[in-house]
Motif scaffolding. Structure first.
Motif, PDB file in Angstrom:
ATOM      1  N   ASN A 167       0.839  -1.202   0.000  1.00  0.00           N
ATOM      2  CA  ASN A 167       0.000   0.000   0.000  1.00  0.00           C
ATOM      3  C   ASN A 167       0.877   1.256   0.000  1.00  0.00           C
ATOM      4  OD1 ASN A 167      -1.629   2.246   0.996  1.00  0.00           O
ATOM      5  ND2 ASN A 167      -3.212   0.722   1.423  1.00  0.00           N
ATOM      6  N   LEU A 168       1.903   1.250   0.845  1.00  0.00           N
ATOM      7  CA  LEU A 168       2.826   2.394   0.898  1.00  0.00           C
ATOM      8  C   LEU A 168       3.523   2.588  -0.450  1.00  0.00           C
ATOM      9  CD1 LEU A 168       4.500   1.870   4.403  1.00  0.00           C
ATOM     10  CD2 LEU A 168       3.092   3.818   3.738  1.00  0.00           C
ATOM     11  N   LYS A 169       3.939   1.478  -1.031  1.00  0.00           N
ATOM     12  CA  LYS A 169       4.640   1.534  -2.330  1.00  0.00           C
ATOM     13  C   LYS A 169       3.763   2.192  -3.391  1.00  0.00           C
ATOM     14  CE  LYS A 169       7.008  -1.473  -5.682  1.00  0.00           C
ATOM     15  NZ  LYS A 169       6.329  -1.107  -6.928  1.00  0.00           N
ATOM     16  N   PRO A 175       9.800   3.622  -6.121  1.00  0.00           N
ATOM     17  CA  PRO A 175      10.365   2.823  -7.225  1.00  0.00           C
ATOM     18  C   PRO A 175      10.683   1.389  -6.779  1.00  0.00           C
ATOM     19  CG  PRO A 175      11.516   4.935  -6.982  1.00  0.00           C
ATOM     20  CD  PRO A 175      10.639   4.781  -5.782  1.00  0.00           C
ATOM     21  N   ASP A 176      10.641   0.476  -7.734  1.00  0.00           N
ATOM     22  CA  ASP A 176      10.916  -0.940  -7.442  1.00  0.00           C
ATOM     23  C   ASP A 176      12.240  -1.135  -6.716  1.00  0.00           C
ATOM     24  OD1 ASP A 176       8.609  -1.972  -8.383  1.00  0.00           O
ATOM     25  OD2 ASP A 176       9.400  -2.716 -10.282  1.00  0.00           O
ATOM     26  N   ARG A 177      13.269  -0.461  -7.204  1.00  0.00           N
ATOM     27  CA  ARG A 177      14.603  -0.623  -6.598  1.00  0.00           C
ATOM     28  C   ARG A 177      14.583  -0.277  -5.111  1.00  0.00           C
ATOM     29  NH1 ARG A 177      19.366  -0.747  -9.388  1.00  0.00           N
ATOM     30  NH2 ARG A 177      20.332   0.548  -7.797  1.00  0.00           N
ATOM     31  N   GLN A 178      13.976   0.852  -4.798  1.00  0.00           N
ATOM     32  CA  GLN A 178      13.932   1.296  -3.402  1.00  0.00           C
ATOM     33  C   GLN A 178      13.097   0.341  -2.554  1.00  0.00           C
ATOM     34  OE1 GLN A 178      15.476   4.332  -1.825  1.00  0.00           O
ATOM     35  NE2 GLN A 178      15.086   2.719  -0.341  1.00  0.00           N
ATOM     36  N   ASP A 195      10.749 -15.203   2.649  1.00  0.00           N
ATOM     37  CA  ASP A 195      10.279 -13.908   2.131  1.00  0.00           C
ATOM     38  C   ASP A 195      11.317 -13.307   1.187  1.00  0.00           C
ATOM     39  OD1 ASP A 195       7.964 -14.100   3.585  1.00  0.00           O
ATOM     40  OD2 ASP A 195       8.661 -12.849   5.247  1.00  0.00           O
ATOM     41  N   VAL A 196      12.577 -13.474   1.550  1.00  0.00           N
ATOM     42  CA  VAL A 196      13.664 -12.978   0.692  1.00  0.00           C
ATOM     43  C   VAL A 196      13.591 -13.684  -0.660  1.00  0.00           C
ATOM     44  CG1 VAL A 196      16.177 -12.950   0.363  1.00  0.00           C
ATOM     45  CG2 VAL A 196      15.200 -12.316   2.590  1.00  0.00           C
ATOM     46  N   ASP A 197      13.409 -14.989  -0.614  1.00  0.00           N
ATOM     47  CA  ASP A 197      13.330 -15.772  -1.848  1.00  0.00           C
ATOM     48  C   ASP A 197      12.157 -15.301  -2.716  1.00  0.00           C
ATOM     49  OD1 ASP A 197      14.311 -18.231  -3.337  1.00  0.00           O
ATOM     50  OD2 ASP A 197      12.195 -18.738  -3.089  1.00  0.00           O
ATOM     51  N   ALA A 198      11.021 -15.103  -2.076  1.00  0.00           N
ATOM     52  CA  ALA A 198       9.819 -14.684  -2.815  1.00  0.00           C
ATOM     53  C   ALA A 198       9.992 -13.293  -3.429  1.00  0.00           C
ATOM     54  CB  ALA A 198       8.610 -14.696  -1.884  1.00  0.00           C
ATOM     55  N   LEU A 199      10.779 -12.472  -2.767  1.00  0.00           N
ATOM     56  CA  LEU A 199      10.995 -11.098  -3.230  1.00  0.00           C
ATOM     57  C   LEU A 199      11.657 -11.063  -4.611  1.00  0.00           C
ATOM     58  CD1 LEU A 199      10.632  -8.181  -2.115  1.00  0.00           C
ATOM     59  CD2 LEU A 199      12.934  -8.360  -1.160  1.00  0.00           C
ATOM     60  N   PHE A 200      12.463 -12.086  -4.891  1.00  0.00           N
ATOM     61  CA  PHE A 200      13.222 -12.099  -6.153  1.00  0.00           C
ATOM     62  C   PHE A 200      12.711 -13.131  -7.155  1.00  0.00           C
ATOM     63  CE2 PHE A 200      16.185 -10.644  -2.826  1.00  0.00           C
ATOM     64  CZ  PHE A 200      16.341  -9.351  -3.289  1.00  0.00           C
ATOM     65  N   THR A 201      11.648 -13.826  -6.795  1.00  0.00           N
ATOM     66  CA  THR A 201      11.118 -14.859  -7.686  1.00  0.00           C
ATOM     67  C   THR A 201       9.985 -14.295  -8.534  1.00  0.00           C
ATOM     68  OG1 THR A 201      11.667 -16.555  -6.050  1.00  0.00           O
ATOM     69  CG2 THR A 201      10.138 -17.181  -7.794  1.00  0.00           C
ATOM     70  N   THR A 202      10.162 -14.352  -9.821  1.00  0.00           N
ATOM     71  CA  THR A 202       9.106 -13.882 -10.735  1.00  0.00           C
ATOM     72  C   THR A 202       8.622 -15.064 -11.578  1.00  0.00           C
ATOM     73  OG1 THR A 202      10.715 -13.300 -12.445  1.00  0.00           O
ATOM     74  CG2 THR A 202      10.102 -11.570 -10.897  1.00  0.00           C
ATOM     75  N   LYS A 203       7.387 -14.966 -11.992  1.00  0.00           N
ATOM     76  CA  LYS A 203       6.794 -16.049 -12.793  1.00  0.00           C
ATOM     77  C   LYS A 203       6.287 -15.461 -14.104  1.00  0.00           C
ATOM     78  CE  LYS A 203       4.455 -19.250 -10.558  1.00  0.00           C
ATOM     79  NZ  LYS A 203       3.379 -20.027  -9.880  1.00  0.00           N
ATOM     80  N   TRP A 205       4.203 -15.830 -17.935  1.00  0.00           N
ATOM     81  CA  TRP A 205       2.835 -16.262 -18.252  1.00  0.00           C
ATOM     82  C   TRP A 205       2.731 -17.763 -18.514  1.00  0.00           C
ATOM     83  CZ3 TRP A 205       1.665 -18.048 -23.280  1.00  0.00           C
ATOM     84  CH2 TRP A 205       2.678 -17.874 -24.221  1.00  0.00           C
ATOM     85  N   LEU A 206       3.867 -18.402 -18.764  1.00  0.00           N
ATOM     86  CA  LEU A 206       3.860 -19.859 -18.957  1.00  0.00           C
ATOM     87  C   LEU A 206       3.997 -20.611 -17.629  1.00  0.00           C
ATOM     88  CD1 LEU A 206       6.166 -20.129 -22.101  1.00  0.00           C
ATOM     89  CD2 LEU A 206       3.725 -20.658 -22.007  1.00  0.00           C
ATOM     90  N   GLY A 207       4.219 -19.838 -16.579  1.00  0.00           N
ATOM     91  CA  GLY A 207       4.336 -20.467 -15.261  1.00  0.00           C
ATOM     92  C   GLY A 207       5.763 -20.755 -14.836  1.00  0.00           C
ATOM     93  N   TYR A 208       6.726 -20.398 -15.700  1.00  0.00           N
ATOM     94  CA  TYR A 208       8.125 -20.622 -15.334  1.00  0.00           C
ATOM     95  C   TYR A 208       8.582 -19.536 -14.356  1.00  0.00           C
ATOM     96  CZ  TYR A 208       8.271 -23.817 -19.314  1.00  0.00           C
ATOM     97  OH  TYR A 208       8.022 -24.847 -20.184  1.00  0.00           O
ATOM     98  N   THR A 209       9.356 -19.958 -13.379  1.00  0.00           N
ATOM     99  CA  THR A 209       9.864 -18.975 -12.416  1.00  0.00           C
ATOM    100  C   THR A 209      11.338 -18.691 -12.675  1.00  0.00           C
ATOM    101  OG1 THR A 209      10.448 -20.688 -10.812  1.00  0.00           O
ATOM    102  CG2 THR A 209       8.261 -19.699 -10.601  1.00  0.00           C
ATOM    103  N   LYS A 210      11.722 -17.474 -12.376  1.00  0.00           N
ATOM    104  CA  LYS A 210      13.141 -17.115 -12.452  1.00  0.00           C
ATOM    105  C   LYS A 210      13.414 -16.049 -11.403  1.00  0.00           C
ATOM    106  CE  LYS A 210      14.779 -14.313 -15.498  1.00  0.00           C
ATOM    107  NZ  LYS A 210      15.262 -13.654 -16.735  1.00  0.00           N
ATOM    108  N   LYS A 211      14.675 -15.898 -11.090  1.00  0.00           N
ATOM    109  CA  LYS A 211      15.069 -14.902 -10.097  1.00  0.00           C
ATOM    110  C   LYS A 211      15.455 -13.604 -10.810  1.00  0.00           C
ATOM    111  CE  LYS A 211      15.358 -17.056  -5.927  1.00  0.00           C
ATOM    112  NZ  LYS A 211      14.596 -18.257  -6.163  1.00  0.00           N
ATOM    113  N   ARG A 212      14.965 -12.502 -10.256  1.00  0.00           N
ATOM    114  CA  ARG A 212      15.275 -11.191 -10.835  1.00  0.00           C
ATOM    115  C   ARG A 212      15.482 -10.198  -9.697  1.00  0.00           C
ATOM    116  NH1 ARG A 212      12.977  -6.437 -12.621  1.00  0.00           N
ATOM    117  NH2 ARG A 212      11.054  -6.845 -11.486  1.00  0.00           N
ATOM    118  N   ALA A 213      16.543  -9.402  -9.803  1.00  0.00           N
ATOM    119  CA  ALA A 213      16.825  -8.422  -8.744  1.00  0.00           C
ATOM    120  C   ALA A 213      17.092  -7.053  -9.353  1.00  0.00           C
ATOM    121  CB  ALA A 213      18.034  -8.866  -7.919  1.00  0.00           C
ATOM    122  N   PRO A 214      16.146  -6.125  -9.202  1.00  0.00           N
ATOM    123  CA  PRO A 214      16.356  -4.785  -9.776  1.00  0.00           C
ATOM    124  C   PRO A 214      17.540  -4.046  -9.152  1.00  0.00           C
ATOM    125  CG  PRO A 214      14.356  -4.846  -8.422  1.00  0.00           C
ATOM    126  CD  PRO A 214      14.819  -6.249  -8.559  1.00  0.00           C
TER     127      PRO A 214
END
Length: 303
Positions: A167-169, A175-178, A195-203, A205-214
């Motif tokens: 909500n604050l965001k 910004p995403d980085r902050q 929670d740390v893991d979930a923060l960097f896990t993106t999925k 549209w095919l359902g594949y997950t990958k790690k991304r860190a802005p």
């Protein structure tokens, strides 16, 4: 005596003896004296006369800023909030207007969150407050501090609540980085590795997950290490650093042995692997792993 001091002395005399209107009219055509009076009024904190002067001169933005600065002298959060409300709509620049609006909204939120959390803490029924008692009030704290607080104490709350980090965001367009940087610092401090893991896990549209860190995985590693993350966790994120030299430096620095060994093997760098062998414990699993790799006939070493 310096000319400026002479002017100031004369102005003090005129301020005492002339009506405001006459003083302002005279100063309007005497710019040097006018500048001195404005400086003098700011120095002595005569906000009322300063506002009257700006109003007379039709210097609306300065009038607004001068009025706004008064909030700094108000300690009571409710009174400060109400005063900031009077600043909304004053003739600021677009950027300053947005800043004032955000400041009002933030303080309004902080007052609600503070009252609620003080109650939760005193009741002793909420685990997070029992385990990690609050060190200070969040009233009048900057936005980033408030976000950290929300990520620490209210991370899983639904977006509909004022204390929700999401909500604050959205409200303050953080910004995403902050956001990621702050959330990572808060969750790592709590050692909430899932929670740390979930923060960097993106999925996708095919359902594949990958790690991304802005913020870049090298920053993630530094923050995790600062918060005493286990080696297994560190290794996972060191492995995600794309630049090989940076990865090796981080892995060596934080004793992520498997990452160093595997990277040297992948680079077919026998010399670096031999050099690293001397840094691991004698008879350790790491030394054994290095020996197995060094004796492998499957690898075509480059040196």
């Amino acid at each position: 005596m310096h000319d400026g001091n002479v002017i100031t002395a004369v102005l003090i005399f005129l301020k005492r003896t002339l009506s405001k209107e006459i003083l302002f009219r005279e100063l309007e055509v005497r710019q040097v004296a006018l500048r001195h009076l404005i400086h003098f009024l700011k120095e002595i904190g005569d906000q009322k006369l300063l506002l009257d002067l700006f109003r007379f001169l039709d210097r609306t933005e300065e009038l607004a800023l001068s009025h706004y600065r008064e909030h700094l002298n108000i300690q009571d959060p409710e009174k400060r909030k109400e005063f900031l409300k009077t600043c909304i709509g004053l003739p600021f620049s677009a950027e300053d207007s947005a800043h004032v609006q955000d400041q009002y909204t933030l303080l309004e939120r902080q007052i609600i969150i503070e009252a609620n959390d003080r109650h939760l803490e005193s009741s002793g029924q909420t685990e997070i407050f029992r385990k990690h008692p609050r060190k200070a009030s969040i009233l009048n704290m900057p936005l980033v501090t408030t976000l950290f607080y929300a990520c620490f104490y209210h991370y899983t709350e639904s977006e509909g609540t004022f204390s929700s980090p999401v909500n604050l965001k959205k409200t303050f367009k953080i910004p995403d980085r902050q956001y990621v940087l702050t959330a990572l610092a808060a969750r790592a401090k709590l050692r909430a590795w899932n929670d740390v893991d979930a923060l960097f896990t993106t999925k996708n549209w095919l359902g594949y997950t990958k790690k991304r860190a802005p913020i870049g995985f090298h920053r993630v590693v530094e923050i995790l290490h600062k918060n005493s993350a286990p080696v297994q966790i560190l290794q996972e994120y060191v492995n995600l650093v794309e630049d090989v030299d940076t990865k090796l430096n981080l892995a060596t620095k934080f004793k992520c042995h498997d990452v160093v060994i595997d990277t040297c093997r992948d680079l077919k760098d026998r010399q670096q692997l031999l050099a690293y062998r001397s840094k691991v414990d004698k008879g350790s699993a790491e030394e054994e792993k290095i020996d197995v790799i060094l004796s492998s006939s499957q690898i075509r070493w480059k040196n």
